[in-house]
Design a protein around this motif. Structure first.
Motif, mmCIF file in Angstrom:
data_model
loop_
_atom_site.group_PDB
_atom_site.id
_atom_site.type_symbol
_atom_site.label_atom_id
_atom_site.label_comp_id
_atom_site.label_asym_id
_atom_site.label_seq_id
_atom_site.Cartn_x
_atom_site.Cartn_y
_atom_site.Cartn_z
ATOM 1 N N SER A 4 8.760 36.677 -9.065
ATOM 2 C CA SER A 4 7.352 36.575 -9.459
ATOM 3 C C SER A 4 7.250 36.690 -10.970
ATOM 4 N N GLN A 5 6.062 36.350 -11.461
ATOM 5 C CA GLN A 5 5.798 36.507 -12.888
ATOM 6 C C GLN A 5 5.015 37.799 -13.053
ATOM 7 N N LEU A 53 11.972 33.768 -22.092
ATOM 8 C CA LEU A 53 11.706 32.840 -20.989
ATOM 9 C C LEU A 53 11.780 31.406 -21.512
ATOM 10 N N HIS A 75 11.774 29.432 -9.947
ATOM 11 C CA HIS A 75 10.723 29.298 -10.966
ATOM 12 C C HIS A 75 11.227 29.924 -12.264
ATOM 13 N N THR A 117 9.987 30.472 -15.050
ATOM 14 C CA THR A 117 9.056 31.325 -15.798
ATOM 15 C C THR A 117 8.867 32.694 -15.156
ATOM 16 N N HIS A 118 9.492 32.919 -13.997
ATOM 17 C CA HIS A 118 9.415 34.239 -13.363
ATOM 18 C C HIS A 118 10.341 35.214 -14.090
ATOM 19 N N ASN A 119 9.926 36.483 -14.081
ATOM 20 C CA ASN A 119 10.719 37.503 -14.780
ATOM 21 C C ASN A 119 10.940 38.764 -13.945
#
Length: 234
Positions: free
Chosen positions: A106-107, A157, A182, A184-186
């Motif tokens: 998830s982000q 990212l 994804h 951009t998820h971190n």
């Protein structure tokens, strides 16, 4: 290496007990010449600072191995046979290797990137795993640890891949690479199944037998390890 939580320290005590049992009945003198006909006995590692290790070759064709190095410990059990001037070890320890699986991402609002481990029982994976994130050809190593997570606060990212490696001494653990769906998820949830972590699992490992000493060469190490057989006390 970071200290282990309670369960691994309990295992360390068990390894210490195994070490004491393996060496019981043996003196600090080298083995007598008349006892060299049979390789059966306990061999103790020599010349490596802060590392305690022993290999016990039993008359029934089985062996026990124990290693204690700082907060890390490794063991093994199996069968041995003599081939010319070599002792060949074949492990019978459980064969289920450790595995990591990315189960959710998830982000999140926290800085950097974080791996949270899912485990059965008391969490230990964050203490025995090295993690780094790769982004645009750069590697960002985790620099913050909690009981169940590792975090790199300066990662950029998007994240292209997550790299996980278990800590080993004599055993080499291959790196696991996870690719986020994804970039951009971190925030990543990783299931850790540790399986036979801590078991060396010698696979047809050939130790050179020279007099009262065994020499072990590991494929992933440049150093040789010499174990010297001890004389049984009268």
């Amino acid at each position: 290496m970071t200290g282990f939580p309670t369960p691994s320290r309990r295992q360390l005590l068990q390894c210490t007990a195994l070490w004491m049992a393996a060496c019981s009945g043996f003196s600090g003198q080298a083995v007598r010449a008349q006892d060299l006909a049979s390789p059966v006995g306990t061999y103790q590692l020599q010349g490596v600072r802060e590392m305690v290790s022993a290999i016990q070759l039993r008359a029934d064709g089985t062996y026990k191995f124990v290693l204690i190095y700082g907060s890390a410990d490794e063991t093994d059990i199996g069968t041995w046979e003599k081939r010319a001037q070599q002792i060949v070890l074949s492990s019978t320890a459980p064969s289920t290797d450790p595995q990591f699986e990315l189960v959710h991402s998830s982000q999140a609002s926290h800085p950097g990137a974080r791996v949270v481990f899912l485990e059965e029982g008391t969490p230990v994976a964050s203490y025995i795993t090295s993690v780094h994130f790769e982004s645009d050809g750069q590697a960002f190593t985790t620099d913050h640890l909690t009981q169940d997570s590792l975090e790199a606060r300066d990662v950029a990212l998007p994240i292209d891949s997550i790299h996980l490696s278990l800590h080993g001494v004599f055993r080499y653990y291959p790196e696991t690479v996870l690719v986020p769906a994804h970039p951009t998820h971190n925030h990543f949830t990783v299931r850790a199944r540790l399986g036979n972590y801590g078991a060396v699992r010698f696979d047809q490992a050939a130790l050179q037998l020279t007099g009262h000493a065994l020499t072990l060469t590991l494929p992933h190490a440049t150093q040789e390890f010499t174990y010297v057989r001890r004389q049984k006390a009268p």
